[in-house]
Design an enzyme around this catalytic site. Sequence first.
Site, PDB file in Angstrom:
ATOM      1  N   CYS A 195      13.784  11.423   6.376  1.00 43.41           N
ATOM      2  CA  CYS A 195      13.632  10.968   7.769  1.00 43.41           C
ATOM      3  C   CYS A 195      14.854  11.343   8.608  1.00 43.41           C
ATOM      4  O   CYS A 195      14.736  11.698   9.772  1.00 43.41           O
ATOM      5  CB  CYS A 195      13.401   9.467   7.806  1.00 43.41           C
ATOM      6  SG  CYS A 195      14.615   8.532   6.872  1.00 43.41           S
TER       7      CYS A 195
ATOM      8  N   LYS B  38       0.892  -1.171   0.000  1.00 45.43           N
ATOM      9  CA  LYS B  38       0.000   0.000   0.000  1.00 45.43           C
ATOM     10  C   LYS B  38       0.924   1.214   0.000  1.00 45.43           C
ATOM     11  O   LYS B  38       1.449   1.615   1.040  1.00 45.43           O
ATOM     12  CB  LYS B  38      -0.871  -0.019   1.262  1.00 45.43           C
ATOM     13  CG  LYS B  38      -2.218   0.698   1.130  1.00 45.43           C
ATOM     14  CD  LYS B  38      -2.140   2.166   0.788  1.00 45.43           C
ATOM     15  CE  LYS B  38      -1.809   3.034   1.966  1.00 45.43           C
ATOM     16  NZ  LYS B  38      -1.583   4.455   1.564  1.00 45.43           N
TER      17      LYS B  38
ATOM     18  N   GLU C 222       9.441  16.775  14.396  1.00 46.51           N
ATOM     19  CA  GLU C 222       9.913  16.533  13.030  1.00 46.51           C
ATOM     20  C   GLU C 222       9.150  17.457  12.078  1.00 46.51           C
ATOM     21  O   GLU C 222       7.936  17.353  11.951  1.00 46.51           O
ATOM     22  CB  GLU C 222       9.674  15.072  12.634  1.00 46.51           C
ATOM     23  CG  GLU C 222      10.323  14.724  11.318  1.00 46.51           C
ATOM     24  CD  GLU C 222      10.003  13.318  10.842  1.00 46.51           C
ATOM     25  OE1 GLU C 222       8.872  12.859  11.040  1.00 46.51           O
ATOM     26  OE2 GLU C 222      10.903  12.692  10.253  1.00 46.51           O
TER      27      GLU C 222
ATOM     28  N   GLU D  99       9.992   1.808  10.504  1.00 48.31           N
ATOM     29  CA  GLU D  99      11.069   2.784  10.237  1.00 48.31           C
ATOM     30  C   GLU D  99      10.384   4.141  10.311  1.00 48.31           C
ATOM     31  O   GLU D  99       9.586   4.472   9.432  1.00 48.31           O
ATOM     32  CB  GLU D  99      11.646   2.619   8.825  1.00 48.31           C
ATOM     33  CG  GLU D  99      12.086   1.216   8.447  1.00 48.31           C
ATOM     34  CD  GLU D  99      13.317   0.764   9.176  1.00 48.31           C
ATOM     35  OE1 GLU D  99      14.050   1.629   9.689  1.00 48.31           O
ATOM     36  OE2 GLU D  99      13.524  -0.448   9.249  1.00 48.31           O
TER      37      GLU D  99
HETATM   38  P1  NAD Z   1       2.565   8.703   7.273  1.00 50.05           P
HETATM   39  O1  NAD Z   1       2.833   7.996   8.551  1.00 50.05           O
HETATM   40  O2  NAD Z   1       1.539   9.756   7.245  1.00 50.05           O
HETATM   41  O3  NAD Z   1       2.124   7.661   6.145  1.00 50.05           O
HETATM   42  C1  NAD Z   1       2.920   6.535   5.818  1.00 50.05           C
HETATM   43  C2  NAD Z   1       2.043   5.493   5.170  1.00 50.05           C
HETATM   44  O4  NAD Z   1       1.075   5.063   6.132  1.00 50.05           O
HETATM   45  C3  NAD Z   1       1.237   5.991   3.964  1.00 50.05           C
HETATM   46  O5  NAD Z   1       1.195   4.978   2.992  1.00 50.05           O
HETATM   47  C4  NAD Z   1      -0.139   6.237   4.550  1.00 50.05           C
HETATM   48  O6  NAD Z   1      -1.186   6.127   3.607  1.00 50.05           O
HETATM   49  C5  NAD Z   1      -0.224   5.119   5.578  1.00 50.05           C
HETATM   50  N1  NAD Z   1      -1.191   5.353   6.655  1.00 50.05           N
HETATM   51  C6  NAD Z   1      -1.601   6.538   7.166  1.00 50.05           C
HETATM   52  N2  NAD Z   1      -2.532   6.330   8.125  1.00 50.05           N
HETATM   53  C7  NAD Z   1      -2.688   4.997   8.241  1.00 50.05           C
HETATM   54  C8  NAD Z   1      -3.494   4.163   9.053  1.00 50.05           C
HETATM   55  N3  NAD Z   1      -4.325   4.655   9.961  1.00 50.05           N
HETATM   56  N4  NAD Z   1      -3.394   2.830   8.897  1.00 50.05           N
HETATM   57  C9  NAD Z   1      -2.543   2.296   7.982  1.00 50.05           C
HETATM   58  N5  NAD Z   1      -1.772   3.035   7.164  1.00 50.05           N
HETATM   59  C10 NAD Z   1      -1.836   4.368   7.299  1.00 50.05           C
HETATM   60  O7  NAD Z   1       3.980   9.242   6.766  1.00 50.05           O
HETATM   61  P2  NAD Z   1       4.314  10.069   5.451  1.00 50.05           P
HETATM   62  O8  NAD Z   1       3.870  11.465   5.629  1.00 50.05           O
HETATM   63  O9  NAD Z   1       3.862   9.307   4.246  1.00 50.05           O
HETATM   64  O10 NAD Z   1       5.916   9.980   5.449  1.00 50.05           O
HETATM   65  C11 NAD Z   1       6.720  10.805   6.233  1.00 50.05           C
HETATM   66  C12 NAD Z   1       7.201  10.076   7.476  1.00 50.05           C
HETATM   67  O11 NAD Z   1       7.918   8.917   7.109  1.00 50.05           O
HETATM   68  C13 NAD Z   1       8.174  10.947   8.280  1.00 50.05           C
HETATM   69  O12 NAD Z   1       7.865  10.844   9.635  1.00 50.05           O
HETATM   70  C14 NAD Z   1       9.514  10.304   7.966  1.00 50.05           C
HETATM   71  O13 NAD Z   1      10.490  10.529   8.946  1.00 50.05           O
HETATM   72  C15 NAD Z   1       9.149   8.862   7.843  1.00 50.05           C
HETATM   73  N6  NAD Z   1      10.173   8.118   7.103  1.00 50.05           N
HETATM   74  C16 NAD Z   1      11.035   7.302   7.804  1.00 50.05           C
HETATM   75  C17 NAD Z   1      12.058   6.622   7.134  1.00 50.05           C
HETATM   76  C18 NAD Z   1      13.040   5.730   7.878  1.00 50.05           C
HETATM   77  O14 NAD Z   1      13.799   5.024   7.227  1.00 50.05           O
HETATM   78  N7  NAD Z   1      13.083   5.743   9.195  1.00 50.05           N
HETATM   79  C19 NAD Z   1      12.196   6.771   5.751  1.00 50.05           C
HETATM   80  C20 NAD Z   1      11.300   7.600   5.068  1.00 50.05           C
HETATM   81  C21 NAD Z   1      10.300   8.269   5.751  1.00 50.05           C
END
Ligand code: NAD
Length: 497
Positions: A300, A189, A400, A265
């Site tokens: 991130c 997803k 963040e 992550e």
């Molecule tokens: P997000 O948590 O909003 O969304 C991530 C994914 O989760 C998306 O596909 C989203 O549709 C899904 N999602 C959202 N709500 C959900 C729910 N209730 N149930 C299941 N899935 C759900 O994050 P984002 O805005 O897409 O990405 C940014 C974040 O990702 C930042 O916090 C960043 O630090 C983190 N990130 C971490 C790494 C790492 O390696 N540690 C790498 C890249 C990004």
Amino acid sequence: MDKTQAPDWHRLARELCVDAENFIDGQSLPSADGRRFDNINPATGDAQGATARGSGRDIDGAVRSAQNAFPAWSRMAPRERMKVLQDFADRIEADAQNLALMDTLDMGMPISSMIDVEVSEAADIFRFFAETIDKIEGVVTRTDASAFNYVLHEPLGVVGAITPWNFPLTQAAGKIAPALAAGNTVVLKPSEESPQSATRLASLFVEAGGPPGAFNVVNGYGREAGKALAKHMHVAKIAFTGSVAIGRKMMIYAGKSNLKHVATELGGKSPQIVLADVDNLDYAVDCAMHGIFGNTGQVCNAASRMLVHESVHDEFVDKLARLTRRNYVPGDPLDTNTTMGPLVSEQQQKTVLGYLKAGLEEGAKLEFGGGVPGKIESGFFVEPSLFTGVDNTMRIAQEEIFGPVASVIRFRSTDEAIRIANDTIYGLTASVFTRDLTTAHALARDVQAGVVWLNTMNESDMTMPWGGVKQSGTGRDNCLATMYSYLQTKSVWTRIA
Ligand code: NAD
């Protein structure tokens, strides 16, 4: 990318079909109830196509298809599975132009970075895990002579991958590659902000000889498709990359459903510690600049907290301001000379502008940036921005931001730097700049982070484990150990006589 040979990206963008369907059982399909939502180009703010809005029914279908494909894929001879994944990696590289364009149009990273970094790294991730497939060995344990015990590493079953938009291809590859290499089947997803390349990836897998159903994609919103996947009773593991808030939900969903494995992550607030005896201040400044402004700060491990010793503080800030003015000018991401694109969405732009306001209200000093670039009329752009006079208790130092906003925090002693570095809920990465090797290794030990760079930043290799400590997550991407996290052990005990 050789810019003199670059294609006409604007023409290619006009010709690209930007609708993103689901991909289930080897077929591109609309969502079960036919619903869709607009896909917005962040560089213009315009709708550029429609995305399938998957829900529980689509997830059920995709999981069923992954279950059906599991026997064929998991029992395929290891070298055959390896061949499929290597062919898949070649196809990803051959399709670089399309994949890169899709992601640039979806999330705004400049096309030259997409081509030069994202696509080839994604292909490398598949190659690395393909190479491990026939290197995973079981063991025979030492037992009494009357018994024979061997231990197998078996695939888990169906793996659900939920990924963010900031590096659409490599984030997806980081989950799918080890999952498939280990013999699992997958339902991905992707983020609703970056749906296009995921579906394309799944079709390339089938073209490479992957069995239909082994790799499925369901597009849609997190609270609908994502939640249904994370709560599914027949998903054995959720591999999640995203925010801390949603990572927390993953663990709750697992607890409330089938106790599936959960690897997360999550976010970061990475400190870059520049000590008084920094060997090469220019290089430290260069790392800081790329560390926070690369991908418009939507990284991130962005170097969002620059902890700088008071003796080099002013020089560091001056150099950073000068270098950034030359290197990071927001612009059209389809122009090959652009180094800084827009933020992913209007919401993200609002969030980042909100933090810029909060920084000023909390008393930090804005050195440069601070708003929307004057010359750009549409799209979700924010200028590269730097605060000094920051106290680590301020919101801009604790939360963040996920945008091009850095805070410089002045310190007087190494102990103080360690205390500030660790005063956060996060623990993803850190970097230390000093010419004293003993101090460097002492800080590497004392700073709480999953990755510590000494005298550099953002370098890595597929062999290097990637992931955080504290609330930055529980999982690891890359590296051989990751392969084992997509396998489970089985002991087989035999009585001999
Ligand atoms: P997000 O948590 O909003 O969304 C991530 C994914 O989760 C998306 O596909 C989203 O549709 C899904 N999602 C959202 N709500 C959900 C729910 N209730 N149930 C299941 N899935 C759900 O994050 P984002 O805005 O897409 O990405 C940014 C974040 O990702 C930042 O916090 C960043 O630090 C983190 N990130 C971490 C790494 C790492 O390696 N540690 C790498 C890249 C990004």
